[in-house]
Motif scaffolding. Structure first.
Motif, PDB file in Angstrom:
ATOM      1  N   LEU A 191       0.829  -1.204   0.000  1.00  0.00           N
ATOM      2  CA  LEU A 191       0.000   0.000   0.000  1.00  0.00           C
ATOM      3  C   LEU A 191       0.868   1.261   0.000  1.00  0.00           C
ATOM      4  O   LEU A 191       0.578   2.228  -0.708  1.00  0.00           O
ATOM      5  CB  LEU A 191      -0.930  -0.001   1.217  1.00  0.00           C
ATOM      6  CG  LEU A 191      -1.970   1.107   1.283  1.00  0.00           C
ATOM      7  CD1 LEU A 191      -2.933   1.029   0.108  1.00  0.00           C
ATOM      8  CD2 LEU A 191      -2.746   1.030   2.600  1.00  0.00           C
ATOM      9  N   PHE A 192       1.939   1.242   0.775  1.00  0.00           N
ATOM     10  CA  PHE A 192       2.844   2.391   0.845  1.00  0.00           C
ATOM     11  C   PHE A 192       3.519   2.618  -0.507  1.00  0.00           C
ATOM     12  O   PHE A 192       3.662   3.760  -0.964  1.00  0.00           O
ATOM     13  CB  PHE A 192       3.878   2.149   1.947  1.00  0.00           C
ATOM     14  CG  PHE A 192       4.656   3.377   2.345  1.00  0.00           C
ATOM     15  CD1 PHE A 192       4.009   4.566   2.631  1.00  0.00           C
ATOM     16  CD2 PHE A 192       6.038   3.336   2.457  1.00  0.00           C
ATOM     17  CE1 PHE A 192       4.724   5.702   3.011  1.00  0.00           C
ATOM     18  CE2 PHE A 192       6.761   4.450   2.832  1.00  0.00           C
ATOM     19  CZ  PHE A 192       6.097   5.638   3.109  1.00  0.00           C
ATOM     20  N   TYR A 193       3.909   1.537  -1.159  1.00  0.00           N
ATOM     21  CA  TYR A 193       4.510   1.643  -2.497  1.00  0.00           C
ATOM     22  C   TYR A 193       3.534   2.281  -3.473  1.00  0.00           C
ATOM     23  O   TYR A 193       3.898   3.176  -4.245  1.00  0.00           O
ATOM     24  CB  TYR A 193       4.933   0.254  -2.979  1.00  0.00           C
ATOM     25  CG  TYR A 193       5.335   0.193  -4.439  1.00  0.00           C
ATOM     26  CD1 TYR A 193       6.615   0.537  -4.846  1.00  0.00           C
ATOM     27  CD2 TYR A 193       4.414  -0.201  -5.418  1.00  0.00           C
ATOM     28  CE1 TYR A 193       6.989   0.489  -6.185  1.00  0.00           C
ATOM     29  CE2 TYR A 193       4.771  -0.252  -6.755  1.00  0.00           C
ATOM     30  CZ  TYR A 193       6.052   0.094  -7.127  1.00  0.00           C
ATOM     31  OH  TYR A 193       6.408   0.050  -8.452  1.00  0.00           O
ATOM     32  N   VAL A 194       2.286   1.815  -3.461  1.00  0.00           N
ATOM     33  CA  VAL A 194       1.277   2.361  -4.358  1.00  0.00           C
ATOM     34  C   VAL A 194       1.095   3.853  -4.102  1.00  0.00           C
ATOM     35  O   VAL A 194       1.046   4.660  -5.048  1.00  0.00           O
ATOM     36  CB  VAL A 194      -0.071   1.618  -4.181  1.00  0.00           C
ATOM     37  CG1 VAL A 194      -1.192   2.366  -4.883  1.00  0.00           C
ATOM     38  CG2 VAL A 194       0.039   0.205  -4.733  1.00  0.00           C
ATOM     39  N   CYS A 195       0.995   4.242  -2.830  1.00  0.00           N
ATOM     40  CA  CYS A 195       0.771   5.656  -2.500  1.00  0.00           C
ATOM     41  C   CYS A 195       1.929   6.536  -2.956  1.00  0.00           C
ATOM     42  O   CYS A 195       1.726   7.567  -3.600  1.00  0.00           O
ATOM     43  CB  CYS A 195       0.570   5.817  -0.987  1.00  0.00           C
ATOM     44  SG  CYS A 195      -0.958   5.114  -0.374  1.00  0.00           S
ATOM     45  N   CYS A 196       3.142   6.144  -2.609  1.00  0.00           N
ATOM     46  CA  CYS A 196       4.307   6.975  -2.920  1.00  0.00           C
ATOM     47  C   CYS A 196       4.546   7.076  -4.421  1.00  0.00           C
ATOM     48  O   CYS A 196       5.052   8.096  -4.916  1.00  0.00           O
ATOM     49  CB  CYS A 196       5.550   6.415  -2.234  1.00  0.00           C
ATOM     50  SG  CYS A 196       5.513   6.542  -0.424  1.00  0.00           S
ATOM     51  N   SER A 197       4.154   6.062  -5.170  1.00  0.00           N
ATOM     52  CA  SER A 197       4.430   6.046  -6.602  1.00  0.00           C
ATOM     53  C   SER A 197       3.401   6.815  -7.429  1.00  0.00           C
ATOM     54  O   SER A 197       3.443   6.771  -8.653  1.00  0.00           O
ATOM     55  CB  SER A 197       4.497   4.598  -7.101  1.00  0.00           C
ATOM     56  OG  SER A 197       3.267   3.929  -6.896  1.00  0.00           O
ATOM     57  N   ARG A 198       2.494   7.543  -6.779  1.00  0.00           N
ATOM     58  CA  ARG A 198       1.509   8.359  -7.513  1.00  0.00           C
ATOM     59  C   ARG A 198       2.070   9.722  -7.919  1.00  0.00           C
ATOM     60  O   ARG A 198       1.487  10.405  -8.753  1.00  0.00           O
ATOM     61  CB  ARG A 198       0.266   8.616  -6.657  1.00  0.00           C
ATOM     62  CG  ARG A 198      -0.489   7.402  -6.145  1.00  0.00           C
ATOM     63  CD  ARG A 198      -0.913   6.496  -7.246  1.00  0.00           C
ATOM     64  NE  ARG A 198      -0.014   5.354  -7.351  1.00  0.00           N
ATOM     65  CZ  ARG A 198       0.019   4.512  -8.350  1.00  0.00           C
ATOM     66  NH1 ARG A 198      -0.769   4.681  -9.379  1.00  0.00           N
ATOM     67  NH2 ARG A 198       0.854   3.499  -8.358  1.00  0.00           N
ATOM     68  N   ALA A 199       3.163  10.177  -7.292  1.00  0.00           N
ATOM     69  CA  ALA A 199       3.618  11.558  -7.423  1.00  0.00           C
ATOM     70  C   ALA A 199       4.338  11.826  -8.743  1.00  0.00           C
ATOM     71  O   ALA A 199       5.269  11.116  -9.113  1.00  0.00           O
ATOM     72  CB  ALA A 199       4.530  11.915  -6.257  1.00  0.00           C
ATOM     73  N   LEU A 200       3.899  12.881  -9.415  1.00  0.00           N
ATOM     74  CA  LEU A 200       4.552  13.334 -10.645  1.00  0.00           C
ATOM     75  C   LEU A 200       5.696  14.311 -10.352  1.00  0.00           C
ATOM     76  O   LEU A 200       6.629  14.419 -11.129  1.00  0.00           O
ATOM     77  CB  LEU A 200       3.543  14.021 -11.550  1.00  0.00           C
ATOM     78  CG  LEU A 200       2.497  13.126 -12.227  1.00  0.00           C
ATOM     79  CD1 LEU A 200       1.330  13.967 -12.734  1.00  0.00           C
ATOM     80  CD2 LEU A 200       3.119  12.347 -13.367  1.00  0.00           C
ATOM     81  N   SER A 201       5.589  15.037  -9.230  1.00  0.00           N
ATOM     82  CA  SER A 201       6.607  16.044  -8.911  1.00  0.00           C
ATOM     83  C   SER A 201       7.093  15.961  -7.470  1.00  0.00           C
ATOM     84  O   SER A 201       8.287  15.913  -7.211  1.00  0.00           O
ATOM     85  CB  SER A 201       6.072  17.457  -9.179  1.00  0.00           C
ATOM     86  OG  SER A 201       5.789  17.639 -10.550  1.00  0.00           O
ATOM     87  N   ASP A 202       6.137  15.961  -6.526  1.00  0.00           N
ATOM     88  CA  ASP A 202       6.518  16.078  -5.120  1.00  0.00           C
ATOM     89  C   ASP A 202       5.737  15.093  -4.258  1.00  0.00           C
ATOM     90  O   ASP A 202       4.528  14.910  -4.445  1.00  0.00           O
ATOM     91  CB  ASP A 202       6.252  17.493  -4.610  1.00  0.00           C
ATOM     92  CG  ASP A 202       7.027  18.548  -5.399  1.00  0.00           C
ATOM     93  OD1 ASP A 202       8.253  18.611  -5.236  1.00  0.00           O
ATOM     94  OD2 ASP A 202       6.386  19.270  -6.187  1.00  0.00           O
ATOM     95  N   LEU A 203       6.439  14.491  -3.296  1.00  0.00           N
ATOM     96  CA  LEU A 203       5.843  13.543  -2.365  1.00  0.00           C
ATOM     97  C   LEU A 203       6.111  13.999  -0.939  1.00  0.00           C
ATOM     98  O   LEU A 203       7.242  14.357  -0.601  1.00  0.00           O
ATOM     99  CB  LEU A 203       6.443  12.147  -2.574  1.00  0.00           C
ATOM    100  CG  LEU A 203       6.147  11.098  -1.497  1.00  0.00           C
ATOM    101  CD1 LEU A 203       4.666  10.715  -1.514  1.00  0.00           C
ATOM    102  CD2 LEU A 203       7.034   9.859  -1.693  1.00  0.00           C
ATOM    103  N   ALA A 204       5.069  14.000  -0.111  1.00  0.00           N
ATOM    104  CA  ALA A 204       5.232  14.256   1.311  1.00  0.00           C
ATOM    105  C   ALA A 204       4.455  13.194   2.075  1.00  0.00           C
ATOM    106  O   ALA A 204       3.306  12.903   1.740  1.00  0.00           O
ATOM    107  CB  ALA A 204       4.733  15.646   1.687  1.00  0.00           C
TER     108      ALA A 204
END
Length: 627
Positions: free
Chosen positions: A584-597
């Motif tokens: 689930l964490f992988y899926v969430c973090c891999s959505r970002a086109l520019s910035d992840l927080a």
């Protein structure tokens, strides 16, 4: 075909096209990580089939089946392949119904067998010494109801596929289709022969989340048909986020596994993070990352990836807003404060009690989440729970269409979902009187759903059942009776009363819930965003609000001890809370086109900082603690 076809082939695409052109065993599994363009590879493979085999398939009246997980994905793929009738693009349920629909006598026998199973299950509950008397009484009532249905089954002329089960009216629901289809394929040689003759090529999208019984049924077909039939799975085991999914697809003799490592979505900072997360799983190293053109040259986008650790107190909402402001100030970018542009910013939450309160459905959330069954609590997250599905699918859309004056949309939904519009019912009705009554019933429905109406969800369901305005799942029959009998508000949550507590909620809460599910607010569930992408992604980690045994970031990060059951699952190599949360964490973090927080609410912020630092997903200077 769309412009996806014109995109350059990756090495994996080329290898797949070569395999599809072979004469022998062509079965395959493609593993494509987040942002790799899996759908592009699938559509290009469909185009390859059309180019090399399209003419012969059409001459033989055959089709290429493309089966995917959601209606949204169906429409996306149909948009790529156009109206070409060579391609049968559908969800699993629709595909299975297409295959089993002609076997009406078998369906009748299956329904009888299923009713006998239900009777046996209820009798077993009655026979248990520790079963409460009230539970025994309800089970006895259910047995009588199932026996009555058995007596009516032979009178059913034809079975059809609907939203919920209604056997005496010939309606098979989603869960029925998912039981019947794989069983028929596994058990009947004729069914397998019919399947391969009509669909000599079957592609399954999102294979990791596909029903295991369906996957095994197709594998059975592939084993029997190594030549002249092609079965292909497209998916990513590390993006398996639903409990019931098949996960990794094991290959068999003669099959080929094709890995697609490219990531075209994420900036370099995020790509490094997701590769470190994935290293704990299958170890696939994703490459490339998002690029942009600068001064005529293609260069990598660096982006940002940060962690903000906040105290888990009663000021979560205020602290979350302050965190967004801090990010905006740090980057001199108000995009972190976005509230409306869904492509600009998404706040990804496990299950967000604060969002429920803010959007106006706190009691509905509590009813289906707190000490509820896994089926209802997980179905609350993605809108698939049987109690909410009719409201999201057609009841509220009809009310909304009436409010907006879209009469054609009302009629479309009624023709599809209302028993009153079944040919035999409509033919016997006085047209003028029928339409006037229908207009009044919809007006009453709209009034009941309005804020301040005083109507409860159970009142709405009771009205719909009495008016026969919409077809409802058979489980609603007993629930309507229970709602009518119990006037006092049920306060204590428990698995057996979750649906009743839902019925006792104010009907107007459904609008806030719909807004949440339809992504009409900045909040989106972490489970509901696979396949999506946003400029900025803010992942909210708060185990206290999730209250689910399925996921635990505390256990994943190492600050919460594993239970004995957790440890046993890990030791035995079975799926565990650690694996599910990692995916689930992988899926969430891999959505970002520019910035992840990633915003983490922690009881002990220093302990969480040390745990995140030890995980080494993020650079040390990108981990920030706020008190």
């Amino acid at each position: 075909m769309t412009s996806r076809i014109g995109k350059p082939n990756t090495a994996t695409d080329t290898a797949l096209h070569e395999r599809l052109a072979k004469d022998g065993n062509r079965h395959f599994v493609m593993v494509a990580g987040a942002g790799s363009g899996k759908t592009t590879s699938l559509v290009k493979a469909l185009a390859q089939i059309e180019c090399t085999q399209g003419a012969s398939l059409r001459r033989n009246g055959q089709e290429v089946a493309c089966i995917t997980y959601t209606e949204v994905a169906v429409e996306e793929i149909r948009g790529d392949v156009g109206n070409d009738d060579l391609f049968h693009v559908s969800t699993i349920h629709s595909f299975l119904w297409t295959v089993i629909k002609p076997f009406q006598n078998n369906l009748r026998e299956w329904v009888k067998g299923r009713l006998h199973e239900k009777i046996a299950e209820k009798q077993e509950k009655i026979d248990k010494p520790k079963t409460r008397e009230a539970t025994k009484a309800r089970a006895a009532e259910d047995i009588v109801r199932y026996q009555d249905q058995l007596a009516e089954i032979d009178r059913v002329k034809n079975f059809r596929y609907g939203t919920g089960s209604d056997y005496t009216n010939g309606v098979l629901g989603h869960s029925d289709i998912l039981r019947i289809g794989p069983a028929f394929i596994q058990d009947h040689t004729l069914m397998r022969s019919v399947l391969t003759r009509r669909f000599p090529v079957i592609f399954v999208d999102e294979s990791q989340d596909t029903d295991p019984a369906f996957v095994e049924a197709l594998r059975h077909v592939a084993r029997e048909t190594p030549r002249g039939f092609c079965l292909g799975f497209f998916g990513d085991p590390v993006q398996k986020i639903y409990m019931q999914g098949a996960g990794p697809i094991e290959t068999e003799d003669g099959w080929e596994t094709l890995e697609k490592p490219e990531n075209f979505r994420c900036p370099q900072a995020v790509l490094r993070v997701i590769n470190r997360i994935r290293a704990e799983d299958d170890g696939l190293e994703q490459t490339r990352g998002r690029r942009e053109i600068v001064d005529g040259e293609e260069v990598p986008v660096e982006g940002t990836a940060r962690v903000l650790i906040l105290p888990a107190d009663d000021q979560r909402q205020e602290r979350l807003e302050n965190a967004r402001q801090w990010l905006a100030d740090q980057d001199n970018d108000d995009g972190w404060l976005e509230t409306e542009d869904e492509s600009a910013l998404r706040l990804l939450v496990l299950v967000h009690r604060m969002a429920a309160a803010r959007l106006g459905f706190p009691d509905l959330y509590s009813a289906l989440n707190d000490k509820s069954s896994e089926e209802l609590s997980s179905g609350l997250i993605d809108g698939t729970a049987w109690v909410v599905r009719p409201f999201l699918s057609y009841i509220m859309p009809v009310a909304l269409a009436r409010q907006e004056g879209r009469e054609f949309e009302i009629m479309r939904l009624l023709r599809k979902h209302s028993p009153q519009f079944q040919p035999e019912t409509a033919a016997a009705a006085d047209t003028a009187g029928f339409l006037n009554a229908l207009r009044d019933e919809i007006a009453e429905l709209v009034a009941m759903l309005q804020p301040g109406s005083g109507a409860r969800i159970g009142d709405v369901v009771s009205f719909l059942a009495a008016s026969n305005l919409f077809g409802l799942d058979e489980r609603y029959a007993a629930l309507v009776e229970k709602f009518a009998q119990i006037e006092e508000q049920v306060a204590d949550p428990a698995p057996e009363n979750a649906a009743l507590r839902f019925m006792q909620c104010e009907a107007s809460e459904l609008w806030g819930y719909r807004k949440y599910i339809e992504k009409l607010s900045p909040f989106t569930t972490q489970q509901g965003i696979k396949g999506a992408e946003f400029e900025k992604v803010l992942v909210v980690v708060d185990d206290q609000e999730g209250r689910s045994n399925a996921f635990s970031y505390g256990k994943y990060f190492g600050v919460t001890p594993l239970s004995d059951t957790d440890q046993a699952h890990v030791d035995a190599g079975r799926d565990s809370v650690i694996g599910r949360t990692r995916r689930l964490f992988y899926v969430c973090c891999s959505r970002a086109l520019s910035d992840l927080a990633v915003v983490i609410f922690a009881e002990d912020t220093a302990q969480m900082r040390d745990a995140i630092t030890e995980k080494a997903f993020f650079e040390p200077d990108c981990i920030n603690v706020f008190e």
